[in-house]
Design a protein around this motif. Structure first.
Motif, mmCIF file in Angstrom:
data_model
loop_
_atom_site.group_PDB
_atom_site.id
_atom_site.type_symbol
_atom_site.label_atom_id
_atom_site.label_comp_id
_atom_site.label_asym_id
_atom_site.label_seq_id
_atom_site.Cartn_x
_atom_site.Cartn_y
_atom_site.Cartn_z
ATOM 1 N N ALA A 1 88.268 -15.885 3.537
ATOM 2 C CA ALA A 1 86.793 -15.859 2.934
ATOM 3 C C ALA A 1 86.294 -16.884 2.123
ATOM 4 O O ALA A 1 85.243 -17.242 1.906
ATOM 5 N N ASP A 2 87.389 -17.338 1.441
ATOM 6 C CA ASP A 2 87.064 -18.713 0.622
ATOM 7 C C ASP A 2 86.653 -19.916 1.482
ATOM 8 O O ASP A 2 85.764 -20.767 0.990
ATOM 9 N N VAL A 3 87.344 -19.998 2.633
ATOM 10 C CA VAL A 3 86.799 -20.946 3.675
ATOM 11 C C VAL A 3 85.397 -20.967 4.195
ATOM 12 O O VAL A 3 84.711 -21.903 4.026
ATOM 13 N N ARG A 4 85.179 -19.592 4.398
ATOM 14 C CA ARG A 4 83.905 -19.259 5.072
ATOM 15 C C ARG A 4 82.684 -19.536 4.091
ATOM 16 O O ARG A 4 81.896 -19.957 4.188
ATOM 17 N N ARG A 5 83.227 -19.152 2.735
ATOM 18 C CA ARG A 5 82.124 -19.430 1.601
ATOM 19 C C ARG A 5 82.036 -20.878 1.735
ATOM 20 O O ARG A 5 80.699 -21.346 1.393
ATOM 21 N N ASP B 1 70.743 -20.842 5.562
ATOM 22 C CA ASP B 1 69.943 -19.577 5.675
ATOM 23 C C ASP B 1 70.198 -18.840 6.831
ATOM 24 O O ASP B 1 69.694 -18.748 7.913
ATOM 25 N N LEU B 2 71.403 -18.231 6.706
ATOM 26 C CA LEU B 2 71.891 -17.485 7.800
ATOM 27 C C LEU B 2 71.435 -16.179 7.997
ATOM 28 O O LEU B 2 71.025 -15.387 6.835
ATOM 29 N N ASP C 1 81.949 -13.765 10.488
ATOM 30 C CA ASP C 1 82.601 -13.978 9.409
ATOM 31 C C ASP C 1 83.984 -15.076 9.652
ATOM 32 O O ASP C 1 84.716 -15.481 8.739
ATOM 33 N N ARG C 2 84.217 -15.350 10.964
ATOM 34 C CA ARG C 2 85.554 -16.115 11.392
ATOM 35 C C ARG C 2 84.843 -17.414 12.144
ATOM 36 O O ARG C 2 85.788 -18.465 12.481
ATOM 37 N N LEU D 1 88.124 -19.979 12.025
ATOM 38 C CA LEU D 1 88.880 -19.848 10.908
ATOM 39 C C LEU D 1 89.898 -18.652 11.437
ATOM 40 O O LEU D 1 89.325 -17.612 11.752
ATOM 41 N N THR D 2 91.131 -18.931 11.203
ATOM 42 C CA THR D 2 92.320 -17.942 11.679
ATOM 43 C C THR D 2 93.171 -17.592 10.464
ATOM 44 O O THR D 2 93.588 -18.685 9.971
ATOM 45 N N PRO D 3 93.187 -16.522 9.963
ATOM 46 C CA PRO D 3 94.208 -16.413 8.785
ATOM 47 C C PRO D 3 95.671 -16.601 9.398
ATOM 48 O O PRO D 3 96.091 -16.035 10.495
#
Length: 298
Positions: free
Chosen positions: A16-20, A39-40, A66-67, A86-88
């Motif tokens: 979530a931090d990376v996506r932000r 502006d998603l 989200d990913r 993004l992969t956790p």
């Protein structure tokens, strides 16, 4: 020839931090670009002096969740596609995987063949800065594509003698830059990445003052590394000079800046490179030290 650029890196924060950081315009202006607009799900753009062909926004959003973030980027007359996934890995660790289409192969990168030749090193530096931003570290200076001058400075939390040694010792260079190195640590000696068999990866040491300065002559230009110590820290100044002002080596500048990010990390965190993969189309297999899929950016 062109192909698909593939980069993978690890950052020690949740997804979530990376996506932000990827989708917040204020954050993008810290680690990526001079200007950004988000502006998603309608718009995603960045431009300015730290972006190749950055006189205007040239991105078009294709998909965001989200990913995953996917956008078209028209550069050098081609519409390329950038995808970031993004992969956790753990609750507080994320793998960042970036691909971009229509990236020139290694020979064109070395020859500075057009604006797309900078994309591999542009993203190497950008992702290194994203990781530092997320982990609470100061980003490395960005490559300024609007100027024919390159003179930057960082402060490294290590004594000058330690930093100097890490620029000339092949084992230490392998650990922070991810490249094999042949070096003759004397004036007139060679400083050659990837075993030194290629002129484009080899330089002559033309000035050497232990603990204080190294000048490398690459033929088209000279790199100067100056070290000044105070309180156990090193002010590391690096400049490039002697090149054609009409054709600055931006790809090399961005690549070196991404290396400086890893040099700082090596001395300050001892955590090793952030990189898990660097696949530049056509790059010779002996440039990187580690096996494919586990190799840092060089």
């Amino acid at each position: 020839m062109s192909g698909l650029l593939k980069l993978r890196a690890r950052v020690r924060v949740p997804v979530a931090d990376v996506r932000r950081a990827l989708t917040d315009a204020a954050a993008l202006r810290v680690w990526l670009a001079e200007h950004a607009e988000v502006d998603l799900p309608r718009a995603y753009a960045f431009w300015g002096r730290y972006t190749p062909e950055g006189g205007a926004p040239r991105q078009r959003l294709l998909h965001a969740d989200d990913r995953t973030l996917r956008f078209a980027w028209r550069i050098g007359g081609e519409e390329t596609t950038v995808e970031i996934v993004l992969t956790p890995e753990e609750p507080h660790s994320t793998i960042i995987a970036l691909t971009q289409s229509h990236v020139p192969d290694w020979s064109q990168v070395v020859a500075q063949a057009g604006p797309r030749s900078v994309l591999a090193t542009f993203w190497s530096l950008s992702i290194a800065n994203l990781v530092d931003f997320l982990e609470g570290r100061e980003p490395t200076p960005k490559c300024d594509f609007s100027t024919p001058r390159m003179a930057e400075q960082v402060v490294i939390a290590a004594p000058p003698d330690d930093v100097f040694a890490s620029l000339l010792d092949p084992e230490q260079v392998r650990r922070w830059f991810g490249c094999s190195l042949e070096v003759e640590p004397r004036e007139g000696g060679r400083w050659a990445m990837g075993g030194g068999g290629r002129p484009e990866t080899a330089a002559e040491i033309v000035d050497l003052h232990p603990g204080r300065r190294i000048d490398l002559d690459w033929g088209p230009f000279v790199s100067s590394w100056e070290l000044e110590g105070s309180g156990g820290r090193t002010r590391f100044t690096f400049t490039h000079s002697g090149f054609d002002d009409e054709d600055p080596p931006y790809a090399g500048w961005a690549g070196w800046l991404s290396g400086v990010a890893e040099l700082r990390r090596f001395h300050e965190t001892r955590s090793g490179p952030v990189w898990l993969q660097s696949d530049i189309p056509g790059m010779p297999g002996d440039i990187l030290v580690l096996p494919a899929g586990d190799a840092p950016v060089c």
